[in-house]
Write an enzyme that holds these catalytic residues in place. Sequence first.
Site, short mmCIF file in Angstrom:
data_model
loop_
_atom_site.label_atom_id
_atom_site.label_comp_id
_atom_site.label_asym_id
_atom_site.label_seq_id
_atom_site.Cartn_x
_atom_site.Cartn_y
_atom_site.Cartn_z
CB CYS A 140 -9.89 -22.31 21.22
SG CYS A 140 -10.07 -20.58 20.74
CB CYS A 196 -13.02 -21.54 17.66
SG CYS A 196 -11.26 -21.44 17.40
CG ASP A 244 -5.94 5.51 -2.63
OD1 ASP A 244 -4.82 5.02 -2.44
OD2 ASP A 244 -6.92 5.30 -1.86
CB CYS A 277 -7.94 -22.68 16.63
SG CYS A 277 -7.63 -21.52 17.97
CB ALA A 299 -12.48 5.78 1.78
CG ASP A 337 -2.15 0.88 1.03
OD1 ASP A 337 -2.20 1.62 0.02
OD2 ASP A 337 -3.04 0.88 1.91
#
Length: 645
Positions: free
Chosen positions: A274, A269, A119, A271, A186, A84
Amino acid sequence: MFEIRSKDNLGRTGVLKTEHGEVRTPALMPVIHPGKQTIDVKRFGAEIVITNAYIIYRNPELRDEALRRGVHGLINFDGPVMTDSGSFQLSEYGDVEVENHEIVRFQDEIGTDIGTSLDIPTPPGVSHRRALEEVEITLQRARESLEYRERMMLNAVVQGSTHPDLRRYCASQLAELPVELHPIGAVVPLMESYRYRELVDAVLSSVSELPPSRPRHLMGAGHPMIFALAASMGCDLFDSAAYILYAEDDRLLSTEGTYKLENLQEMPCSCRVCTDYTPSELRGMEAEDRRNLIAEHNLHVSFAEIRKVRQAIYDGSLMELVEERCRAHPRLLEGYRRMSAYVELSERFEPRSKRSAFFYTGPESLGRVEVHRHLQWVKKNLKGRMAIAGPSRKPYSSTLPSSISGFRSMKPQADGEWSVVVADVPFGLIPLELDQVYPLAQSDAPGIMDLEARHFLRELILDLEGDVIISEDLCSELGLQLPHPYSGEVETYVDDLDRIRMIAEYQFGEGAGDALFPDDVRIERSRNTGKIRHIYSGEKLICTMRASDGLFVLSAEGARRLHDGTAYPRCRVAVNEESEPFAREGRSVFAKFIIDCDNNIRAGDEVLIVNAHDELLATGRALLCAEEMMDLNHGQAVKTRKGGF
Ligand code: GUN
Ligand code: ZN
């Protein structure tokens, strides 16, 4: 450099090709902080990452190293890297100390795969005048960047604040430039404040003008709650700083929202994190260890959701997933409801047949493109005397004489022809002849109607013109009070020739029924199911009815009949001379050889492949819709069927 592989609504799975390898889309790009990154994101399934060229540029050490070793070396990632430009810093701090030409050239020099021009991220809610002024600067910078880049692919960002006309204007101008990808910019402030309705407007007004051949990136979208909805609007790339930012704040991501560690009794969860730790163990840890573990959980659920979205697009069940996800928050549901305002846009991209059935999950399902498309057909084609019955068991029709009783009418049931139409959720009105065709047959809804569904059916029936009789059961179910009740019965037996001709009209358009099927067709049924399988004229096979969706697959004879009986460009894909011999051999047609096609073609449709003089070369199944066929320059567009020509 971008190929579309499968499609559902405006969503697509695809492959983005870069010098550092291929990326399956929709893809999530974890944000890598140059110089600070400690987590290896590749381990979680990252095929591409994004980093910030402005941060690198501003720091002399990072800048030297990036110029020496390249950005891939700097951040230690050997796959594709997007950078970016510093515009995000511009939106956060109001100013950046770099010019467009510097930062674009710098990105090219450090070897990024995809670079971004500088931009202007105009925030939501600003005046039209300011938004337009800034769009013009964004456009100017995108144009200039084409001169500064030497080798990298270019992101050209759509801006325009919350003014849909400016989003469309910006997107249509960018579409003219030879750039490779389009971020939608944006939108972070909209997502942060749950303004999903405006998000849907911003995204869809942008997407409506962007070329389908280029990937679209929803900039700053890193919460897994939004991936399904965004993908269904045609977004192909997401970037996540959320996984680490939320972790620093002790927040755990999930597809249903966000959990604060301090409130957790249970890990959310399955994973590794977790299952290995309890919430109180995490709370007792050193801040950095805790952050890394939560970030790991966050990456895990984010990539799991991306995989789920890709599978759903492939299966054709993306909208069922969106409807499930959007129930996590009323603002999300509002965003999804807003999508139905763009149904004509989605219709241009939605396949006519998909692998999975249409499930009604609630009133929003009535706003889906499949319903809209079917009702357009109904409006144009259902005429004359109709007997409307409530749904009995599927299939509604019978192959032997049979009837539905319980009719009453405004007029005494006259002699003569009454076509029977079943009123059902979600497709509204279904002529008996079409009761085995996708998606009418491959759909399911609760047998107990909700208020909206009842209202929807009532309105459809009251809108019908002409002679209509309605079954007594249906009247009482819908609360229709009709004067002068008369009772009677209607026949549910459907004549084979009526059935196949109507299916042909539904599939290929007006006139196709007579073009394909002479009065003396011979029909072969499946021995197991009794359903129509093959249709012949004498010994010649015209077409086969596909068991999965009840639609026709043309033989060479069927293709010739459809070609003779309809006018160019109906159902046709025209290819150039170079491609002609390959098509004749039954080889697939690549998008770049297509010179023209019927606007009405959708992915999955049976099509006629012709040359520039409308000579029939082959028949096949479209893999793309008309607009994609004309716009894409890579990959297959029609899977050709072998021979006979
Ligand atoms: N990151 C989040 N939003 C934006 C945006 O609008 N432009 C750029 N370049 N980066 C962003
Ligand atoms: Zn977890």
